[in-house]
Design a protein around this motif. Structure first.
Motif: not given
Length: 205
Positions: A24-27, A31-39, A57-63
């Motif tokens: 997954l790209t940095p962007d 975006q995934a981090a912000m959406k999961v945080s909101t949820h 987070a490490s190894d591509g996990e959601i930050d």
């Protein structure tokens, strides 16, 4: 215990799904981090919690940094896992603050310093965010293979910690229709991805 073909399949899935999230790209990650945080912040059990366990987070996990920062603003106690250097396969939780000094453990995952005085027990944790490599339509989860979270969640699964709310956190690409389960796997009641809140039947022993 898993038989060898099933164990091989789990290892292949683990490799495939870890590669998918790392690609997954940095962007996309941001975006995934912000959406999961909101949820997460919208969930009643998070709003009412006093102590929330997260992961770094490490190894591509959601930050989870956006989520963590909001928890700090709400004066909630944030705790993170620390892997024991004395007891093989054991993990505990310690407070995590903006000023915490972090060091990498033997797996290369950042941790605050541990001391027995600042250990937080599961009985004091209200919500635990669980990282995962893959999950399926039954709430089954496979992790990195160390079994740390399965051991942590076993008392909850056996009904000893009814107040505790486990929540899996994953990218959408980590979903699989069915995962090969091992006898020690602890299924999750909830998994949150950027696009969806997955709820499963409450698991029972």
């Amino acid at each position: 215990m898993t038989n060898k073909p099933q164990g091989d399949l789990r290892a292949q899935l683990r490799t495939k799904l870890r590669a998918a999230r790392r690609q997954l790209t940095p962007d996309q990650q941001q975006q995934a981090a912000m959406k999961v945080s909101t949820h997460l912040l919208q969930q009643d059990y998070v709003q009412s919690a006093s102590t929330v366990a997260v992961y770094l987070a490490s190894d591509g996990e959601i930050d989870l940094t956006p989520f963590i920062e909001q928890l700090w603003l709400q004066s909630k106690l944030v705790v993170v896992p620390v892997i024991s250097s004395q007891q093989q396969g054991k993990m505990c939780f310690v407070p995590y603050q903006a000023e915490s000094i972090l060091v990498n453990n033997k797996y290369g995952i950042a941790e605050p310093a541990y001391s027995p005085e600042n250990k937080i027990t599961l009985a004091d944790i209200d919500v635990i965010c669980v990282p995962l490599v893959g999950f399926d339509s039954n709430g089954q989860r496979i992790g990195m293979g160390g079994g740390f979270y399965d051991r942590i969640l076993a008392p909850w699964f056996e009904g000893q910690l009814p107040h505790l709310q486990p929540v899996g956190v994953a990218h959408d690409c980590q979903y699989q229709a069915n995962l090969p389960a091992a006898t020690w796997d602890i299924p999750l009641p909830v998994v949150i991805t950027p696009s969806k809140l997955w709820q499963f039947s409450t698991p029972t022993v």
